[in-house]
Design an enzyme around this catalytic site. Structure first.
Site, PDB file in Angstrom:
ATOM      1  N   ARG A  92     -14.758  -6.792  -0.726  1.00 12.31           N
ATOM      2  CA  ARG A  92     -14.258  -6.293   0.723  1.00 12.31           C
ATOM      3  C   ARG A  92     -13.579  -5.161   0.969  1.00 12.31           C
ATOM      4  O   ARG A  92     -12.633  -4.473  -0.275  1.00 12.31           O
ATOM      5  CB  ARG A  92     -12.869  -7.171   1.165  1.00 12.31           C
ATOM      6  CG  ARG A  92     -12.394  -7.254   2.310  1.00 12.31           C
ATOM      7  CD  ARG A  92     -10.948  -5.875   2.116  1.00 12.31           C
ATOM      8  NE  ARG A  92     -10.357  -6.014   3.223  1.00 12.31           N
ATOM      9  CZ  ARG A  92      -9.099  -5.401   3.188  1.00 12.31           C
ATOM     10  NH1 ARG A  92      -8.761  -4.822   2.419  1.00 12.31           N
ATOM     11  NH2 ARG A  92      -8.049  -5.054   5.079  1.00 12.31           N
TER      12      ARG A  92
ATOM     13  N   THR B 208       1.058  -1.243  -0.016  1.00 11.39           N
ATOM     14  CA  THR B 208       0.052  -0.363  -0.636  1.00 11.39           C
ATOM     15  C   THR B 208       0.967   1.213  -0.132  1.00 11.39           C
ATOM     16  O   THR B 208       2.058   1.012   0.386  1.00 11.39           O
ATOM     17  CB  THR B 208      -1.351   0.183   0.994  1.00 11.39           C
ATOM     18  OG1 THR B 208      -1.767  -1.170   1.118  1.00 11.39           O
ATOM     19  CG2 THR B 208      -1.523   0.999   1.836  1.00 11.39           C
TER      20      THR B 208
HETATM   21  N1  ASP Z   1      -4.456  -1.381   4.589  1.00  7.04           N
HETATM   22  C1  ASP Z   1      -4.823  -2.195   3.560  1.00  7.04           C
HETATM   23  C2  ASP Z   1      -6.362  -3.103   3.712  1.00  7.04           C
HETATM   24  O1  ASP Z   1      -5.999  -3.347   4.865  1.00  7.04           O
HETATM   25  C3  ASP Z   1      -3.532  -3.082   3.305  1.00  7.04           C
HETATM   26  C4  ASP Z   1      -2.053  -2.729   3.883  1.00  7.04           C
HETATM   27  O2  ASP Z   1      -2.342  -1.298   3.954  1.00  7.04           O
HETATM   28  O3  ASP Z   1      -1.290  -3.492   3.555  1.00  7.04           O
HETATM   29  O4  ASP Z   1      -6.220  -3.459   2.721  1.00  7.04           O
END
Ligand code: ASP
Length: 331
Positions: A226, A198
């Site tokens: 989701r 991310t």
């Molecule tokens: N926060 C993101 C999600 O849960 C994934 C991540 O940041 O690693 O979609």
């Protein structure tokens, strides 16, 4: 405007040990600053090759420079955070835009959000499948609609109506993410490795304005539909002038339940915490619930913190004195 400046010493880049206490190393600093992340997770030297490390470093530097170009010419923090994350959305090294992870249904569903600290205006898109740069769509929602968040087909349709660059969902495909999907479906187990990447940015501009942006493909093999924390204002993204700006990355379900970004800003604003105290407290709550991840924070006087409770976090900082990047927890 004179900011107190944290010397960019190794300690500053330490994850859980990051310091944001300006008293320790305060000197004069330039008038703007940009801080970015490219995801937190199981990022260790053992799992890295020199080539991969160099590629990540170069990609972080490209993103920093894209945002810095805006800030150094007097542009806004808002423009800077958008400019910084776009090259990372376009780079398959990261889990955002091109190269994003795949859903269990073999598709890509992308989430993004952006917030302007000047007026706490915000925009977000969730579960988009066709807009090439979701962060642009989030910004369009903020500026061109009366709403804060659009999801799914309606979000893509809105992005298209705004003249944004639209692509087929297969544009986001990479073999690396297909392999990750197959592994997760086979092992019935997802590791932190299967979601990191991310990307996010926080910035302060020459006028002291703050902004934050976060964009992601979510988690490998996530169920269709989701939505994680990344498009949620107050969970992964928050910015309020005079307080702080936050972008988070980590196991989204926990970040949503804690309301990480808003918790951090509220602790700074209402409890008088410094950035590190505030971020430590929020991440401790995430950890208590069983989650992991990290945050980048920039404060009203330009101080900053990188805080994470995972092994590593791709991260970087740039201001008029130069740029620095780091990957592992011990640098
Ligand atoms: N926060 C993101 C999600 O849960 C994934 C991540 O940041 O690693 O979609």
């Amino acid at each position: 405007m004179t900011f107190r400046y944290l010397t960019i010493a190794a300690a500053v880049f330490l994850g859980a040990c990051a310091t944001s206490d300006p008293a320790e190393t305060a000197t004069d600093m330039p008038e703007w600053r940009l801080v970015i992340h490219g995801g937190a997770g199981v990022i260790t030297r053992d799992g890295m090759t020199p080539e991969k490390e160099a590629a990540y470093t170069a990609a972080l530097e490209t993103a920093l420079e894209a945002g810095a170009e805006v800030l150094r010419s007097g542009g806004s923090a808002l423009d800077a955070v958008e400019a910084a994350v776009i090259p990372m959305e376009d780079d398959p090294l990261f889990n955002a835009g091109y190269g994003a992870v795949m859903t269990a249904s073999q598709e890509h569903e992308l989430d993004a959000s952006i917030m302007d600290g000047r007026d706490r205006n915000a925009g977000a898109v969730a579960g988009v499948k066709r807009v090439r740069n979701p962060i642009r769509a989030a910004r369009a929602v903020m500026e061109q609609s009366e709403h804060v968040m659009f999801a799914g087909d309606g979000a893509d349709a809105f992005a298209e109506s705004q003249g944004l660059d639209m692509v087929d969902n297969s544009y986001f495909y990479t073999e690396r993410r297909q392999n990750a999907l197959e592994r997760v479906l086979k092992d019935r187990k997802r590791t932190a490795e299967d979601r990191h990447g991310t990307v996010g940015a926080v910035a302060i501009d020459m006028n002291g304005n703050l902004a934050a942006a976060t964009t992601t493909g979510g988690m490998t093999a996530k169920a269709a539909g989701r939505i994680g924390d990344s498009p949620l204002i107050g969970a992964a993204t928050y910015a309020e002038n005079g307080v702080c700006a936050v972008s988070a990355t980590g196991h989204g379900e926990y970040f949503i339940r804690v309301g990480v970004a808003k918790t951090i800003c509220d602790r700074v604003k209402l409890a008088g915490d410094d950035l590190k105290q505030a971020a430590d407290t929020a991440l401790a709550e995430v950890a208590d619930l069983g989650g992991d991840g990290g945050v980048i924070v920039i404060g009203a006087d330009g101080d900053f913190a990188f805080i994470f409770n995972s092994e590593g976090m791709y991260r970087g900082l740039i201001d008029a004195s130069g740029a620095r990047t780091a990957i592992y927890g011990d640098e």
